[in-house]
Design an enzyme around this catalytic site. Structure first.
Site, PDB file in Angstrom:
ATOM      1  N   GLU A   1     -10.196  -1.848  -2.574  1.00 16.59           N
ATOM      2  CA  GLU A   1     -10.475  -3.165  -3.373  1.00 16.59           C
ATOM      3  C   GLU A   1     -10.082  -4.535  -2.334  1.00 16.59           C
ATOM      4  O   GLU A   1      -9.280  -4.496  -1.715  1.00 16.59           O
ATOM      5  CB  GLU A   1      -9.328  -3.060  -4.312  1.00 16.59           C
ATOM      6  CG  GLU A   1      -9.427  -4.126  -5.476  1.00 16.59           C
ATOM      7  CD  GLU A   1      -8.305  -4.054  -6.258  1.00 16.59           C
ATOM      8  OE1 GLU A   1      -8.267  -4.957  -7.527  1.00 16.59           O
ATOM      9  OE2 GLU A   1      -7.657  -3.012  -6.487  1.00 16.59           O
TER      10      GLU A   1
ATOM     11  N   LEU B   1      24.136  -4.959  14.806  1.00 18.20           N
ATOM     12  CA  LEU B   1      24.606  -3.453  14.526  1.00 18.20           C
ATOM     13  C   LEU B   1      25.770  -3.541  14.495  1.00 18.20           C
ATOM     14  O   LEU B   1      26.626  -3.865  15.582  1.00 18.20           O
ATOM     15  CB  LEU B   1      23.930  -2.882  15.987  1.00 18.20           C
ATOM     16  CG  LEU B   1      24.153  -1.385  15.861  1.00 18.20           C
ATOM     17  CD1 LEU B   1      23.232  -0.702  14.539  1.00 18.20           C
ATOM     18  CD2 LEU B   1      23.717  -0.744  17.044  1.00 18.20           C
TER      19      LEU B   1
ATOM     20  N   LYS C   1     -14.514  -6.044 -11.871  1.00 13.99           N
ATOM     21  CA  LYS C   1     -13.394  -5.597 -12.384  1.00 13.99           C
ATOM     22  C   LYS C   1     -13.213  -6.051 -13.751  1.00 13.99           C
ATOM     23  O   LYS C   1     -13.201  -7.301 -14.267  1.00 13.99           O
ATOM     24  CB  LYS C   1     -12.353  -5.754 -11.252  1.00 13.99           C
ATOM     25  CG  LYS C   1     -10.979  -5.179 -11.944  1.00 13.99           C
ATOM     26  CD  LYS C   1      -9.872  -5.526 -10.744  1.00 13.99           C
ATOM     27  CE  LYS C   1      -8.702  -4.458 -11.009  1.00 13.99           C
ATOM     28  NZ  LYS C   1      -7.766  -4.784 -10.137  1.00 13.99           N
TER      29      LYS C   1
ATOM     30  N   CYS D   1      -9.765  -0.158  -9.170  1.00 14.55           N
ATOM     31  CA  CYS D   1      -8.523  -0.041  -9.585  1.00 14.55           C
ATOM     32  C   CYS D   1      -7.873   0.080 -10.934  1.00 14.55           C
ATOM     33  O   CYS D   1      -8.126   1.413 -11.532  1.00 14.55           O
ATOM     34  CB  CYS D   1      -7.761  -1.086  -8.787  1.00 14.55           C
ATOM     35  SG  CYS D   1      -5.987  -0.771  -8.328  1.00 14.55           S
TER      36      CYS D   1
END
Length: 554
Positions: free
Chosen positions: A48, A304, A115, A151
């Site tokens: 799409e 971290l 669509k 879709c």
């Protein structure tokens, strides 16, 4: 239409870049060439809004965008020789824009579908941009009648029924359907229902790749007229797959048969479905890789801490980008436990990343000294905790600015929901990989990653979580146990349940009220958080639009 007629269709899963119209057209042309020359396909089907990328959002309103779309469509039309192509594009007609699919064959537009069902829920906002089409689209190709859908058209019964009534024999559905947990099961169930309605085989082609907080998982598939899966592409990977339709002596379209994809070695026709945790992990990896690469960053930097969230984020970053592009920084304070320092160093060693240790004690003490008169007579509280977090972000953002590496944020969904994070501190960054992962899911993801190779020290997974911003701090000092917190959050955020409905599941009313109040009070923080990969039914981002200022009481 004679017996023995055959139509070989290539499903092209493409990782497109929103707004890179010329580049997207190049990807289509390459897919056409491969499908024709390597697979002997007569038709290649693309996702799409292929040329624009999905979702293009307000780029659609730019006149220059429209002109580039027109030129790209003309390039593809001209190149459609020896093979047909279904390509998605925004179709401009005066002031109107349609989400359209063009069938281009032998240099001509054989058909164009607009669509008809425009989604306007969760992450979708198509009614802001597009007009709805009103007609079915059926076109002949090599002896078969193809019905084109886009879709959402397949999620409603009428478009498929109208195409069937117009003589369609095969339904071609192009999609930009974003990933969320168990989404593939839902897609296949819907398509199976449409097949039950109309009795036609379906070719379902989906987009793949990351676009901001959305990740598209591909998993394109073909179902025959009985609703059986004939072909399913592997998840989270670009590629081509072919299917062939034949017509029997009775004139009916037969079950799709998969030809060998010469010259490549045959792969399993039906790729296995992934379990929830593996699919989420792979979505996170793809989301990080595409966000970093599509923005052109040379790599990432991140803190971290020796805790589970940063440990998982580091593993994702390395799997997405490679160790050479990841810089981890441990920034201990007076409250950082020795085992946190040890475990962070051990994980960095196991993953082979560039690792720095930069204590924040000097910065922290200098800040407290500068504020001593302002804070005179006031007891230490979360203010001092937040100062530590902001000292760390000063270091990380400085490294990011100096090296060009994007800063990854390590917060999870549970923290984002209740505001257990420092604004302009640990919330700062360019992208938040685990932003939509609850704390309980973080543990499951860490265990999954270690099942592939023990990169996260086991102590990190087993230790009680702590921000380590005051002596002997634990998350449980400020929050309900995550086994209680996360189900309450899921019920409210993803299911929109009321307090009574949540309590009916066995949760204490006072705890539920406290949690939901925290969610409400911290909307202002979430509005300032970086984007992150969406994996749940409802993530904080484009499908969460709560007002910051509101007087609603549950």
């Amino acid at each position: 239409m004679s017996a023995g007629t055959r139509l070989r269709i290539a499903l092209a899963e493409l990782d497109l870049l929103v707004g890179d119209i010329a580049g997207n057209a190049d990807r289509v042309l390459k897919a056409m060439q491969r499908a024709r020359d390597e697979h002997g396909a007569q038709l290649v089907v693309c996702p799409e809004l292929t040329l624009a990328g999905y979702p293009p959002e307000d780029l659609l309103f730019h006149r220059g965008f429209r002109h580039q779309i027109d030129r790209a469509l003309e390039r593809v039309r001209t190149a459609a020789r020896g093979i047909g192509v279904v390509v998605g594009y925004p179709e401009y007609r005066g002031a109107q824009i349609f989400n359209s699919a063009a069938l281009l064959v032998d240099g001509a537009m054989l058909a164009n579908h607009r669509k008809s069902c425009l989604p306007n829920y969760r992450v979708f906002d198509e009614k802001r941009y597009f007009e709805a089409g009103a007609q079915p689209t059926v076109a002949p190709l090599h002896g078969f009648a193809l019905g084109l859908l886009i879709c959402e058209d397949v999620w409603e019964p009428e478009p498929a029924q109208l195409a069937r009534a117009q003589g369609a024999e095969i339904l071609i559905v192009i999609n930009a359907s974003p990933y969320e947990i168990r989404k593939q099961h839902a897609r296949e169930a819907i398509v199976r229902q449409r097949i039950h309605d109309v009795g036609l085989p379906v070719v379902y082609v989906n987009l793949v790749g990351g676009q901001d907080e959305l990740v598209f998982d591909g998993q394109s598939f073909v179902m025959d007229a009985r609703g059986e899966i004939v072909l399913r592409r592997p998840a989270f990977a670009e590629g081509l797959a072919c299917v062939e339709f034949t017509r029997g002596a009775d004139g009916r379209v037969r079950r799709a048969a998969l030809p060998a994809p010469a010259p490549h070695a045959p792969a399993p026709a039906v790729a296995p479905e992934l379990d929830d945790v593996e699919s989420v992990y792979r979505a996170l990896v793809l989301g990080v890789r595409d966000y970093v690469d599509k923005h052109g960053f040379p790599g990432v930097v991140m803190g971290l801490s020796g805790g589970i969230d940063s440990a998982l984020t580091l593993a994702i970053a390395v799997d997405a980008l490679g160790a050479a592009r990841v810089h981890a920084v441990m920034m201990p304070s007076r409250y950082t436990a020795p085992i946190s320092i040890e475990d962070a160093a051990e994980q960095a060693r196991r993953l082979g990343v560039h690792y720095s240790v930069i204590p924040i004690e000097g910065m922290f003490e200098a800040t407290l000294t500068a504020l001593r008169e302002e804070f005179a007579g006031r007891e230490p509280d979360t203010t001092e905790e937040n100062i530590q977090s902001r000292c760390r972000m000063l270091i990380l953002m400085a490294i990011s600015n100096k090296t060009g590496r994007m800063l990854l944020t390590t917060g999870n969904k549970s923290e984002m929901a209740v505001g257990y994070a420092t604004l302009y501190g640990d919330m700062a960054g360019g992208f938040a990989p685990i932003k939509d992962c609850s704390k309980l899911l973080v543990y499951r993801l860490a265990a999954y990653r270690n099942s592939l190779g023990a990169v996260i020290p086991q102590r990190v997974i087993e230790r009680p979580p702590s921000a380590e911003l005051r002596p002997n701090q634990k998350d449980s000092d400020s929050l309900p146990d995550y086994a209680i917190l996360d189900p309450i959050l899921e019920a409210f955020i993803e299911e929109d349940l009321t307090v009574d409905e949540i309590c009916a599941r066995g949760f204490d009313r006072a705890t539920v009220g406290r949690v939901l109040d925290l969610v409400k009070r911290n909307e202002y923080k979430r509005r300032q958080a970086p984007p992150g990969v969406r994996v749940s039914r409802r993530a904080f981002g484009r499908d969460w639009r709560y007002p910051i200022t509101n007087g609603y009481r549950r």
